[in-house]
Motif scaffolding. Sequence first.
Motif, PDB file in Angstrom:
ATOM      1  N   LEU A   1      39.211  46.582  33.483  1.00 25.01           N
ATOM      2  CA  LEU A   1      39.766  45.239  33.704  1.00 25.01           C
ATOM      3  C   LEU A   1      39.939  44.953  35.196  1.00 25.01           C
ATOM      4  CD1 LEU A   1      42.474  45.094  30.908  1.00 25.01           C
ATOM      5  CD2 LEU A   1      40.531  43.542  31.148  1.00 25.01           C
ATOM      6  N   ARG A   2      40.406  45.934  35.920  1.00 22.60           N
ATOM      7  CA  ARG A   2      40.637  45.766  37.354  1.00 22.60           C
ATOM      8  C   ARG A   2      39.311  45.548  38.090  1.00 22.60           C
ATOM      9  NH1 ARG A   2      44.541  48.710  37.685  1.00 22.60           N
ATOM     10  NH2 ARG A   2      43.552  50.735  37.482  1.00 22.60           N
ATOM     11  N   GLN A   3      38.303  46.331  37.742  1.00 22.47           N
ATOM     12  CA  GLN A   3      37.018  46.235  38.428  1.00 22.47           C
ATOM     13  C   GLN A   3      36.245  44.972  38.062  1.00 22.47           C
ATOM     14  OE1 GLN A   3      35.073  49.918  37.461  1.00 22.47           O
ATOM     15  NE2 GLN A   3      36.419  51.119  38.767  1.00 22.47           N
ATOM     16  N   ARG A   4      36.170  44.676  36.785  1.00 27.70           N
ATOM     17  CA  ARG A   4      35.347  43.547  36.331  1.00 27.70           C
ATOM     18  C   ARG A   4      36.022  42.202  36.480  1.00 27.70           C
ATOM     19  NH1 ARG A   4      34.086  44.315  30.559  1.00 27.70           N
ATOM     20  NH2 ARG A   4      33.731  42.117  30.757  1.00 27.70           N
ATOM     21  N   LEU A   5      37.326  42.142  36.178  1.00 23.97           N
ATOM     22  CA  LEU A   5      37.998  40.849  36.081  1.00 23.97           C
ATOM     23  C   LEU A   5      39.144  40.655  37.072  1.00 23.97           C
ATOM     24  CD1 LEU A   5      38.170  40.735  32.187  1.00 23.97           C
ATOM     25  CD2 LEU A   5      36.468  39.648  33.666  1.00 23.97           C
ATOM     26  N   ARG A   6      39.384  41.647  37.929  1.00 21.71           N
ATOM     27  CA  ARG A   6      40.498  41.571  38.879  1.00 21.71           C
ATOM     28  C   ARG A   6      41.830  41.334  38.164  1.00 21.71           C
ATOM     29  NH1 ARG A   6      40.404  39.818  44.340  1.00 21.71           N
ATOM     30  NH2 ARG A   6      41.817  38.251  43.569  1.00 21.71           N
ATOM     31  N   VAL A   7      42.036  42.051  37.092  1.00 27.64           N
ATOM     32  CA  VAL A   7      43.281  41.967  36.326  1.00 27.64           C
ATOM     33  C   VAL A   7      44.010  43.299  36.451  1.00 27.64           C
ATOM     34  CG1 VAL A   7      44.262  41.762  34.000  1.00 27.64           C
ATOM     35  CG2 VAL A   7      42.366  40.284  34.685  1.00 27.64           C
TER      36      VAL A   7
ATOM     37  N   LEU B   1      48.054  41.778  33.187  1.00 29.19           N
ATOM     38  CA  LEU B   1      48.129  41.935  31.734  1.00 29.19           C
ATOM     39  C   LEU B   1      49.252  42.916  31.440  1.00 29.19           C
ATOM     40  CD1 LEU B   1      47.091  41.745  28.774  1.00 29.19           C
ATOM     41  CD2 LEU B   1      45.576  43.664  29.341  1.00 29.19           C
ATOM     42  N   SER B   2      50.220  42.497  30.641  1.00 31.83           N
ATOM     43  CA  SER B   2      51.287  43.388  30.179  1.00 31.83           C
ATOM     44  C   SER B   2      50.875  43.946  28.822  1.00 31.83           C
ATOM     45  CB  SER B   2      52.604  42.632  30.014  1.00 31.83           C
ATOM     46  OG  SER B   2      53.045  42.129  31.242  1.00 31.83           O
ATOM     47  N   ILE B   3      50.888  45.256  28.718  1.00 30.51           N
ATOM     48  CA  ILE B   3      50.609  45.910  27.442  1.00 30.51           C
ATOM     49  C   ILE B   3      51.942  46.403  26.896  1.00 30.51           C
ATOM     50  CG2 ILE B   3      49.417  47.774  26.257  1.00 30.51           C
ATOM     51  CD1 ILE B   3      47.284  47.639  28.445  1.00 30.51           C
ATOM     52  N   VAL B   4      52.378  45.807  25.799  1.00 36.00           N
ATOM     53  CA  VAL B   4      53.650  46.153  25.164  1.00 36.00           C
ATOM     54  C   VAL B   4      53.374  47.155  24.053  1.00 36.00           C
ATOM     55  CG1 VAL B   4      55.607  45.262  23.839  1.00 36.00           C
ATOM     56  CG2 VAL B   4      54.683  43.934  25.760  1.00 36.00           C
TER      57      VAL B   4
ATOM     58  N   PRO C   1      41.994  50.213  19.260  1.00 42.76           N
ATOM     59  CA  PRO C   1      41.393  50.911  20.411  1.00 42.76           C
ATOM     60  C   PRO C   1      41.592  50.139  21.717  1.00 42.76           C
ATOM     61  CG  PRO C   1      39.806  50.634  18.602  1.00 42.76           C
ATOM     62  CD  PRO C   1      41.020  49.832  18.260  1.00 42.76           C
ATOM     63  N   PRO C   2      42.169  50.773  22.745  1.00 51.92           N
ATOM     64  CA  PRO C   2      42.342  50.121  24.046  1.00 51.92           C
ATOM     65  C   PRO C   2      41.012  49.707  24.667  1.00 51.92           C
ATOM     66  CG  PRO C   2      43.663  52.107  23.931  1.00 51.92           C
ATOM     67  CD  PRO C   2      42.794  52.092  22.721  1.00 51.92           C
ATOM     68  N   SER C   3      39.929  50.351  24.270  1.00 48.30           N
ATOM     69  CA  SER C   3      38.609  50.013  24.829  1.00 48.30           C
ATOM     70  C   SER C   3      38.210  48.564  24.523  1.00 48.30           C
ATOM     71  CB  SER C   3      37.550  50.966  24.291  1.00 48.30           C
ATOM     72  OG  SER C   3      37.465  50.878  22.875  1.00 48.30           O
ATOM     73  N   LEU C   4      38.868  47.943  23.556  1.00 46.76           N
ATOM     74  CA  LEU C   4      38.555  46.550  23.233  1.00 46.76           C
ATOM     75  C   LEU C   4      39.219  45.559  24.191  1.00 46.76           C
ATOM     76  CD1 LEU C   4      38.786  46.615  19.328  1.00 46.76           C
ATOM     77  CD2 LEU C   4      36.752  46.719  20.760  1.00 46.76           C
ATOM     78  N   LEU C   5      40.182  46.002  24.976  1.00 46.53           N
ATOM     79  CA  LEU C   5      40.891  45.096  25.881  1.00 46.53           C
ATOM     80  C   LEU C   5      39.970  44.350  26.859  1.00 46.53           C
ATOM     81  CD1 LEU C   5      44.134  47.096  26.699  1.00 46.53           C
ATOM     82  CD2 LEU C   5      43.987  44.924  25.469  1.00 46.53           C
ATOM     83  N   PRO C   6      39.029  45.033  27.514  1.00 43.92           N
ATOM     84  CA  PRO C   6      38.187  44.322  28.474  1.00 43.92           C
ATOM     85  C   PRO C   6      37.151  43.391  27.837  1.00 43.92           C
ATOM     86  CG  PRO C   6      38.156  46.690  28.897  1.00 43.92           C
ATOM     87  CD  PRO C   6      38.833  46.461  27.581  1.00 43.92           C
ATOM     88  N   ARG C   7      37.023  43.395  26.563  1.00 38.58           N
ATOM     89  CA  ARG C   7      35.977  42.619  25.896  1.00 38.58           C
ATOM     90  C   ARG C   7      36.417  41.207  25.613  1.00 38.58           C
ATOM     91  NH1 ARG C   7      34.034  46.690  26.971  1.00 38.58           N
ATOM     92  NH2 ARG C   7      33.071  48.419  26.040  1.00 38.58           N
TER      93      ARG C   7
ATOM     94  N   GLU D   1      43.583  26.198  31.342  1.00 39.56           N
ATOM     95  CA  GLU D   1      43.559  26.817  32.656  1.00 39.56           C
ATOM     96  C   GLU D   1      44.202  28.194  32.551  1.00 39.56           C
ATOM     97  OE1 GLU D   1      45.411  26.168  37.078  1.00 39.56           O
ATOM     98  OE2 GLU D   1      45.205  24.457  35.759  1.00 39.56           O
ATOM     99  N   ILE D   2      43.547  29.172  33.109  1.00 38.54           N
ATOM    100  CA  ILE D   2      44.060  30.535  33.096  1.00 38.54           C
ATOM    101  C   ILE D   2      44.790  30.786  34.404  1.00 38.54           C
ATOM    102  CG2 ILE D   2      43.423  32.973  33.040  1.00 38.54           C
ATOM    103  CD1 ILE D   2      41.032  32.175  31.317  1.00 38.54           C
ATOM    104  N   PRO D   3      46.034  31.277  34.341  1.00 38.30           N
ATOM    105  CA  PRO D   3      46.778  31.532  35.577  1.00 38.30           C
ATOM    106  C   PRO D   3      46.022  32.491  36.483  1.00 38.30           C
ATOM    107  CG  PRO D   3      48.185  31.845  33.662  1.00 38.30           C
ATOM    108  CD  PRO D   3      46.783  31.640  33.163  1.00 38.30           C
ATOM    109  N   GLY D   4      46.146  32.269  37.772  1.00 40.70           N
ATOM    110  CA  GLY D   4      45.543  33.166  38.748  1.00 40.70           C
ATOM    111  C   GLY D   4      44.522  32.438  39.592  1.00 40.70           C
ATOM    112  N   ASP D   5      44.379  32.891  40.801  1.00 44.22           N
ATOM    113  CA  ASP D   5      43.383  32.347  41.702  1.00 44.22           C
ATOM    114  C   ASP D   5      42.973  33.465  42.643  1.00 44.22           C
ATOM    115  OD1 ASP D   5      45.357  32.547  43.738  1.00 44.22           O
ATOM    116  OD2 ASP D   5      46.078  30.542  43.243  1.00 44.22           O
ATOM    117  N   ALA D   6      42.226  33.120  43.673  1.00 45.53           N
ATOM    118  CA  ALA D   6      41.735  34.142  44.590  1.00 45.53           C
ATOM    119  C   ALA D   6      42.868  34.891  45.277  1.00 45.53           C
ATOM    120  CB  ALA D   6      40.807  33.498  45.611  1.00 45.53           C
TER     121      ALA D   6
END
Length: 121
Positions: free
Chosen positions: A43-49, A16-19, A115-121, A5-10
């Motif tokens: 991430l914000r647009q596609r996955l609401r993260v 996502l914390s980027i360290v 590459p940060p571009s890999l984060l949303p994948r 189960e992934i944390p989060g709901d509607a």
Amino acid sequence: MYEQEIPGDAAHERVLSIVVPCYNEEESIPLFYRETRKAANELRQRLRVQVEYVFVDDGSTDSTLDILKKLRAQDKQVHYVSFSRNFGKESALYAGLRAANGDFVATLDADLQDPPSLLPR
């Protein structure tokens, strides 16, 4: 098959914390931040993260800390930890993981080795 189960709901956007451990990265941080913001927007647009940044200045002798302070002033999702001297990457990562508040954590190097571009994948 493995399920988790992934944390989060509607009602709760996941975070996502980027360290990011930093040692004398004054030249890399502005480009890193700019590139990572692009991935964060996706991430914000596609996955609401939502994304928070946790930079750890590992005793830099250049203007890394000043740059982090300026980023924090313009973006409240930017956080930083500053060491009084260089303790090494592992200590910086540990401090960043301890300071992270997200549901998920990613570690990235400020020099864009990953590459940060890999984060949303």
